[in-house]
Design a protein around this motif. Structure first.
Motif, mmCIF file in Angstrom:
data_model
loop_
_atom_site.group_PDB
_atom_site.id
_atom_site.type_symbol
_atom_site.label_atom_id
_atom_site.label_comp_id
_atom_site.label_asym_id
_atom_site.label_seq_id
_atom_site.Cartn_x
_atom_site.Cartn_y
_atom_site.Cartn_z
ATOM 1 N N ARG A 58 0.833 -1.184 0.000
ATOM 2 C CA ARG A 58 0.000 0.000 0.000
ATOM 3 C C ARG A 58 0.877 1.247 0.000
ATOM 4 O O ARG A 58 1.870 1.329 0.684
ATOM 5 C CB ARG A 58 -0.928 0.010 1.213
ATOM 6 N N SER A 59 0.465 2.230 -0.824
ATOM 7 C CA SER A 59 1.207 3.473 -0.916
ATOM 8 C C SER A 59 0.696 4.465 0.110
ATOM 9 O O SER A 59 -0.467 4.465 0.468
ATOM 10 C CB SER A 59 1.068 4.064 -2.324
ATOM 11 N N ASP A 209 -4.734 6.213 -5.762
ATOM 12 C CA ASP A 209 -3.572 5.801 -4.972
ATOM 13 C C ASP A 209 -2.561 6.942 -4.888
ATOM 14 O O ASP A 209 -1.985 7.198 -3.821
ATOM 15 C CB ASP A 209 -2.929 4.570 -5.604
ATOM 16 N N ARG A 210 -2.341 7.632 -5.993
ATOM 17 C CA ARG A 210 -1.419 8.776 -5.948
ATOM 18 C C ARG A 210 -2.017 9.939 -5.164
ATOM 19 O O ARG A 210 -1.299 10.632 -4.435
ATOM 20 C CB ARG A 210 -1.075 9.236 -7.363
ATOM 21 N N SER A 214 -3.144 4.426 -0.331
ATOM 22 C CA SER A 214 -3.999 3.236 -0.286
ATOM 23 C C SER A 214 -4.037 2.611 1.091
ATOM 24 O O SER A 214 -4.148 1.403 1.250
ATOM 25 C CB SER A 214 -3.505 2.209 -1.315
ATOM 26 N N ASN A 219 -7.735 -0.330 -0.625
ATOM 27 C CA ASN A 219 -6.389 -0.364 -1.196
ATOM 28 C C ASN A 219 -6.561 -0.059 -2.685
ATOM 29 O O ASN A 219 -6.722 -0.948 -3.509
ATOM 30 C CB ASN A 219 -5.750 -1.741 -0.991
ATOM 31 N N TYR A 220 -6.564 1.227 -3.004
ATOM 32 C CA TYR A 220 -6.885 1.642 -4.366
ATOM 33 C C TYR A 220 -5.967 0.999 -5.402
ATOM 34 O O TYR A 220 -6.418 0.551 -6.459
ATOM 35 C CB TYR A 220 -6.775 3.166 -4.503
ATOM 36 N N LYS A 221 -4.689 0.962 -5.093
ATOM 37 C CA LYS A 221 -3.744 0.426 -6.074
ATOM 38 C C LYS A 221 -4.024 -1.038 -6.362
ATOM 39 O O LYS A 221 -4.030 -1.473 -7.517
ATOM 40 C CB LYS A 221 -2.309 0.612 -5.610
#
Length: 447
Positions: A58-59, A209-210, A214, A219-221
């Motif tokens: 996760r970012s 995510d950017r 996330s 967890n969008y990515k």
């Protein structure tokens, strides 16, 4: 054959009926002529649900919005922007348009906490609308303090209504059309996906995510990667050609979202998207322009016989309409997609494609966007030029096509003025104005 109808309204006395394929043009299996599910076509790009759902780190980002609207953190690498108006004025026009547009996002009765962009009275929404709405809301974060909560509510509906008829990976794709209460049914989408909707949904998830990281509820990515890999399995041939319904040899030109493909390759590490998918899309479009539209540079809504002898659809083979061989309600989106890619990648192939189209539009309209026809045959002749009504969904995407060269500067300026002063909140027209306006103003960015 699955297809959808919608009304584009221009004035109190002028209503134009348009057709576009949210279902028939974007599947990867087979259906019979009545639209019932047939035998699923196995893809050579094998990917199991367990592989798709493998964990991704996760970012994290600092602050609530890492790319607030108007920041222009990433300069375009090529092309031009309107020069008859300031950045701040463009931003103000976009904010006003967005504030009026977002009233079309409504609660979904059958999905608690879910939202959707309204499509029509008889059907609540389509996956195409979900993709547009998610792209717009993630881009407008920083202006709209509720952008993330709206995005999450849109995503909740997307994931609550999977493409249940698709084996193995359907849980990562969206049922292409929902009933008036937001439920799935065989009479609506039938559990099949529309590739254009899922392409935009996946791109919006990578952008989220950017924008927000996330580490929250979603967890969008990972959700984005799940959808990307599912589309590779179901919607793509091994040579990079997009597949349609009812035949995998049918390919919709508006599914060639080149800048999305580059983002997918970056997110997944899978060069299939940055090589095979982009190269094949260019081969097909170059063939359409060179062999079938040498004077106008147009391309059809659908290409058939995509593997052996690609030709414009004769009709009734993509979304089941008689207009599939024309530059019409699907293909009209193409300048937006390809101009966006050129200004963010510098890939001259897509500049050349857009140049041909924009040279034609300038000559056809005399430089006045309001004179644009509702559609065009590949020989450049107009399908219709209704009096007192302009096809705003045909005009909006030209903004991005005109960005590819300084030779189009005057026309780009005219396009900006037209769209800023004639914004529509009607579905499809509004989205095909607002998203290209965001790109033309320098506010688009890659995840």
């Amino acid at each position: 054959m699955k297809r959808r109808l919608f009304l584009q309204s221009g004035s109190a006395t002028s209503v134009a009926l348009a057709l576009t394929a949210c279902g028939g043009g974007g599947g990867g299996g087979t259906v019979d002529t009545a639209g019932s599910a047939g035998t699923a076509a196995a893809s050579t790009n094998t990917s199991t649900a367990s592989t798709i759902a493998s964990s991704t780190t996760r970012s994290a980002v600092s602050g609530p919005n890492s790319y607030p609207f108007g920041a222009r953190l990433d300069a375009y690498v090529a092309g031009i922007m309107p020069n008859n108006v300031s950045n701040s004025s463009m931003d103000d026009s976009i904010r006003r348009a967005y504030d009026s547009w977002k009233g079309n996002i409504v609660d979904v009765p059958s999905v608690s906490g879910g939202k959707a962009l309204r499509f029509a009275n008889n059907y609540l929404t389509v996956s195409e609308a979900a993709g547009y709405a998610m792209l717009i809301t993630v881009l407008m974060a920083g202006h709209d303090s509720n952008a993330r909560s709206t995005f999450d509510a849109l995503l909740k509906t997307v994931r609550a209504r999977p493409a249940y008829s698709i084996p193995g990976v359907g849980q990562y794709l969206m049922d292409w059309r929902l009933e008036a209460d937001g439920s799935s049914s065989g009479a609506a989408g039938g559990g099949w996906n529309a590739m254009d909707g899922d392409l935009d949904i996946a791109m919006a998830l990578l952008m989220a995510d950017r924008q927000w990281g996330s580490t929250g509820t979603w967890n969008y990515k990972q959700e984005g990667i799940n959808t990307i890999n599912a589309m590779k399995t179901w919607n793509m041939k091994s040579d990079g050609t997009t597949k349609g319904l009812p035949s995998p040899e049918t390919s919709r030109t508006s599914d060639y979202m080149i800048s999305h493909f580059r983002a997918f390759a970056k997110a997944t590490g899978d060069t299939f998207w940055s090589t095979s998918a982009i190269d094949r899309a260019y081969e097909l479009i170059d063939r359409m322009q060179t062999q079938f539209s040498p004077n106008a540079g147009m391309m059809p809504d659908f290409i058939v016989n995509s593997g052996s002898n690609p030709v414009p659809s004769p009709g009734g083979m993509g979304d089941g309409t008689a207009t599939e061989m024309h530059y019409f309600v699907n293909a009209q989106r193409n300048p937006w997609r390809w101009g966006t890619d050129y200004v963010t990648s510098g890939d001259v192939r897509w500049k050349n494609v857009c140049d041909k189209m924009m040279n034609f539009f300038k000559a056809d309209t005399g430089g006045d966007p309001a004179r644009t026809a509702t559609g065009y045959r590949l020989d450049g002749s107009a399908l219709d030029r209704p009096s007192g009504w302009q096809p705003k969904g045909m005009i909006g995407p030209q903004l991005c096509g005109a960005m590819v060269s300084s030779s189009h500067q005057d026309y780009l300026n005219a396009l900006w003025s037209y769209n800023a002063n004639n914004f529509s909140t009607t579905y499809y027209d509004g989205e095909l104005q607002l998203l290209p306006m965001i790109v033309a103003s320098g506010n688009w960015w890659q995840p």
